[in-house]
Scaffold this motif. Structure first.
Motif, PDB file in Angstrom:
ATOM      1  N   PHE A 168      36.287  34.162  51.833  1.00  0.00           N
ATOM      2  CA  PHE A 168      36.089  33.191  50.759  1.00  0.00           C
ATOM      3  C   PHE A 168      36.440  31.784  51.239  1.00  0.00           C
ATOM      4  O   PHE A 168      35.698  30.830  51.029  1.00  0.00           O
ATOM      5  CB  PHE A 168      36.939  33.538  49.526  1.00  0.00           C
ATOM      6  CG  PHE A 168      36.969  32.414  48.521  1.00  0.00           C
ATOM      7  CD1 PHE A 168      35.928  32.262  47.617  1.00  0.00           C
ATOM      8  CD2 PHE A 168      38.001  31.499  48.514  1.00  0.00           C
ATOM      9  CE1 PHE A 168      35.918  31.207  46.716  1.00  0.00           C
ATOM     10  CE2 PHE A 168      38.007  30.441  47.616  1.00  0.00           C
ATOM     11  CZ  PHE A 168      36.964  30.295  46.713  1.00  0.00           C
ATOM     12  N   LEU A 224      38.542  33.116  42.094  1.00  0.00           N
ATOM     13  CA  LEU A 224      37.854  32.653  43.296  1.00  0.00           C
ATOM     14  C   LEU A 224      36.515  33.368  43.344  1.00  0.00           C
ATOM     15  O   LEU A 224      36.479  34.597  43.378  1.00  0.00           O
ATOM     16  CB  LEU A 224      38.671  32.984  44.548  1.00  0.00           C
ATOM     17  CG  LEU A 224      40.156  32.605  44.544  1.00  0.00           C
ATOM     18  CD1 LEU A 224      40.817  33.065  45.835  1.00  0.00           C
ATOM     19  CD2 LEU A 224      40.339  31.127  44.356  1.00  0.00           C
ATOM     20  N   TYR A 271      34.273  28.434  51.271  1.00  0.00           N
ATOM     21  CA  TYR A 271      34.710  27.286  50.478  1.00  0.00           C
ATOM     22  C   TYR A 271      34.852  26.056  51.373  1.00  0.00           C
ATOM     23  O   TYR A 271      34.401  24.969  51.029  1.00  0.00           O
ATOM     24  CB  TYR A 271      36.036  27.597  49.776  1.00  0.00           C
ATOM     25  CG  TYR A 271      36.461  26.491  48.842  1.00  0.00           C
ATOM     26  CD1 TYR A 271      36.058  26.495  47.510  1.00  0.00           C
ATOM     27  CD2 TYR A 271      37.241  25.425  49.289  1.00  0.00           C
ATOM     28  CE1 TYR A 271      36.425  25.474  46.652  1.00  0.00           C
ATOM     29  CE2 TYR A 271      37.607  24.403  48.444  1.00  0.00           C
ATOM     30  CZ  TYR A 271      37.196  24.426  47.123  1.00  0.00           C
ATOM     31  OH  TYR A 271      37.549  23.402  46.284  1.00  0.00           O
ATOM     32  N   PRO A 291      30.929  28.556  46.529  1.00  0.00           N
ATOM     33  CA  PRO A 291      32.269  29.067  46.226  1.00  0.00           C
ATOM     34  C   PRO A 291      33.010  28.146  45.255  1.00  0.00           C
ATOM     35  O   PRO A 291      32.938  26.923  45.380  1.00  0.00           O
ATOM     36  CB  PRO A 291      32.970  29.075  47.583  1.00  0.00           C
ATOM     37  CG  PRO A 291      31.872  29.063  48.593  1.00  0.00           C
ATOM     38  CD  PRO A 291      30.754  28.304  47.959  1.00  0.00           C
ATOM     39  N   THR A 292      33.713  28.739  44.296  1.00  0.00           N
ATOM     40  CA  THR A 292      34.475  27.965  43.324  1.00  0.00           C
ATOM     41  C   THR A 292      35.868  28.556  43.141  1.00  0.00           C
ATOM     42  O   THR A 292      36.094  29.736  43.373  1.00  0.00           O
ATOM     43  CB  THR A 292      33.789  27.932  41.943  1.00  0.00           C
ATOM     44  OG1 THR A 292      33.634  29.278  41.466  1.00  0.00           O
ATOM     45  CG2 THR A 292      32.440  27.247  42.008  1.00  0.00           C
ATOM     46  N   ILE A 293      36.779  27.691  42.699  1.00  0.00           N
ATOM     47  CA  ILE A 293      38.138  28.075  42.338  1.00  0.00           C
ATOM     48  C   ILE A 293      38.345  27.599  40.912  1.00  0.00           C
ATOM     49  O   ILE A 293      38.127  26.426  40.614  1.00  0.00           O
ATOM     50  CB  ILE A 293      39.170  27.426  43.276  1.00  0.00           C
ATOM     51  CG1 ILE A 293      38.926  27.857  44.724  1.00  0.00           C
ATOM     52  CG2 ILE A 293      40.592  27.760  42.832  1.00  0.00           C
ATOM     53  CD1 ILE A 293      39.762  27.124  45.745  1.00  0.00           C
ATOM     54  N   ASP A 336      32.471  33.595  45.004  1.00  0.00           N
ATOM     55  CA  ASP A 336      31.484  33.228  46.008  1.00  0.00           C
ATOM     56  C   ASP A 336      30.375  34.267  45.990  1.00  0.00           C
ATOM     57  O   ASP A 336      30.286  35.075  45.061  1.00  0.00           O
ATOM     58  CB  ASP A 336      32.118  33.061  47.395  1.00  0.00           C
ATOM     59  CG  ASP A 336      32.701  34.350  47.967  1.00  0.00           C
ATOM     60  OD1 ASP A 336      32.506  35.430  47.377  1.00  0.00           O
ATOM     61  OD2 ASP A 336      33.354  34.273  49.026  1.00  0.00           O
ATOM     62  N   PHE A 376      39.900  37.264  51.248  1.00  0.00           N
ATOM     63  CA  PHE A 376      40.315  35.895  50.959  1.00  0.00           C
ATOM     64  C   PHE A 376      39.894  34.952  52.086  1.00  0.00           C
ATOM     65  O   PHE A 376      39.400  33.853  51.826  1.00  0.00           O
ATOM     66  CB  PHE A 376      41.836  35.814  50.751  1.00  0.00           C
ATOM     67  CG  PHE A 376      42.324  34.403  50.635  1.00  0.00           C
ATOM     68  CD1 PHE A 376      42.127  33.684  49.465  1.00  0.00           C
ATOM     69  CD2 PHE A 376      42.956  33.783  51.704  1.00  0.00           C
ATOM     70  CE1 PHE A 376      42.552  32.373  49.365  1.00  0.00           C
ATOM     71  CE2 PHE A 376      43.383  32.480  51.606  1.00  0.00           C
ATOM     72  CZ  PHE A 376      43.180  31.770  50.439  1.00  0.00           C
TER      73      PHE A 376
END
Length: 122
Positions: free
Chosen positions: A107, A60, A111, A6-8, A62, A104
């Protein structure tokens, strides 16, 4: 299905490291607000804000795919002796629909697990 870390991201292909997240609910309206805190921003440290265009969304991503969320506010936090040292940023956004909220939360669980974060109820 392939597992994706997972990335932001504020800018494409430049993952940010989330320091804290606060989940709030308005008792009157039921609206849910997410406040993400970043102690450091790769985008600023690498001067990406000058070389890549910010599209106005927080991305966001994933294993379920990517969500693009338009922040309701982005607040930069300054400190230091002169008050001009960037200490971090806070990004806020509202999630009204239940399915958006549930997505969310999934996610954030991924994360948190990938980045050694834990949940604390206050």
């Amino acid at each position: 299905m392939m597992t994706l870390t997972p990335t932001i991201e504020f800018f494409a292909d430049l993952p940010e490291e989330l320091s804290n997240v606060s989940l709030r609910r308005n008792a009157t309206t039921g609206a849910r607000t997410v406040v993400m805190t970043f102690e450091r921003l790769q985008a600023i440290e690498r001067f990406q804000s000058f070389t890549q265009r910010f599209n106005g969304h927080l991305r966001l991503a994933d294993e379920e795919g990517a969500m693009e969320i338009e922040p309701s506010s982005v607040k930069f936090i300054f400190g230091g002796d002169e008050g001009d040292e960037l200490r971090g940023a806070q990004c806020s956004f509202d999630l009204i629909k239940n399915d958006h909220w549930e997505r969310f939360i999934r996610f954030m669980e991924r994360y948190a697990e990938a980045n050694g974060m834990g949940y604390q109820d206050r």
